[in-house]
Design a protein around this motif. Structure first.
Motif, PDB file in Angstrom:
ATOM      1  N   HIS A 188      42.462  32.691  43.725  1.00 29.79           N
ATOM      2  CA  HIS A 188      43.278  33.249  42.648  1.00 29.79           C
ATOM      3  C   HIS A 188      42.917  32.521  41.350  1.00 29.79           C
ATOM      4  O   HIS A 188      43.384  31.404  41.123  1.00 29.79           O
ATOM      5  CB  HIS A 188      44.768  33.043  42.925  1.00 29.79           C
ATOM      6  CG  HIS A 188      45.315  33.933  43.988  1.00 29.79           C
ATOM      7  ND1 HIS A 188      45.998  35.081  43.713  1.00 29.79           N
ATOM      8  CD2 HIS A 188      45.264  33.834  45.335  1.00 29.79           C
ATOM      9  CE1 HIS A 188      46.358  35.667  44.844  1.00 29.79           C
ATOM     10  NE2 HIS A 188      45.915  34.926  45.837  1.00 29.79           N
ATOM     11  N   PRO A 220      42.640  38.204  41.165  1.00 32.14           N
ATOM     12  CA  PRO A 220      42.565  37.556  42.471  1.00 32.14           C
ATOM     13  C   PRO A 220      41.624  38.310  43.405  1.00 32.14           C
ATOM     14  O   PRO A 220      41.441  39.519  43.282  1.00 32.14           O
ATOM     15  CB  PRO A 220      43.992  37.601  43.000  1.00 32.14           C
ATOM     16  CG  PRO A 220      44.719  38.575  42.169  1.00 32.14           C
ATOM     17  CD  PRO A 220      43.953  38.754  40.890  1.00 32.14           C
ATOM     18  N   HIS A 276      43.646  29.547  48.284  1.00 29.47           N
ATOM     19  CA  HIS A 276      44.677  29.581  49.313  1.00 29.47           C
ATOM     20  C   HIS A 276      44.019  29.725  50.674  1.00 29.47           C
ATOM     21  O   HIS A 276      43.059  30.481  50.827  1.00 29.47           O
ATOM     22  CB  HIS A 276      45.614  30.780  49.088  1.00 29.47           C
ATOM     23  CG  HIS A 276      46.351  30.721  47.789  1.00 29.47           C
ATOM     24  ND1 HIS A 276      47.671  30.349  47.709  1.00 29.47           N
ATOM     25  CD2 HIS A 276      45.951  30.982  46.519  1.00 29.47           C
ATOM     26  CE1 HIS A 276      48.056  30.395  46.448  1.00 29.47           C
ATOM     27  NE2 HIS A 276      47.025  30.775  45.702  1.00 29.47           N
TER      28      HIS A 276
END
Length: 83
Positions: free
Chosen positions: A67, A16, A38
């Motif tokens: 991610h 990530p 995100h």
């Protein structure tokens, strides 16, 4: 997004990224694998799942983190020297 003063990088990763805010627009192009992007806005998180061929445009000032869901190849285009 203009290409003046832009960098283009190819990332091959399964790790990530870190939460960050860019000082210019950023484009993620998933070439292989799957990525969960995100976003945070006013304390609320949202998620966009990206598969090969999908493009995610992140506007200047948007807090975000990518991610990879396993190994992924990602083309990243952003302002040169962007944080």
């Amino acid at each position: 997004m203009g290409l003046k003063n832009a960098t283009v990088r190819l990332h091959w990763t399964d790790a990530p990224y870190r939460w960050h805010v860019n000082d210019g627009p950023e484009a993620f192009v998933v070439l292989d694998g799957e990525v969960e992007m995100h976003f945070r806005e006013e304390g609320q998180e949202s998620l966009k799942r990206l598969t090969p061929g999908m493009i995610c445009l992140v506007e200047e000032g948007d807090e975000h983190v990518a991610h990879p869901m396993g190994p992924a190849r990602i083309l990243v285009i952003e302002k040169a020297d962007s944080e």
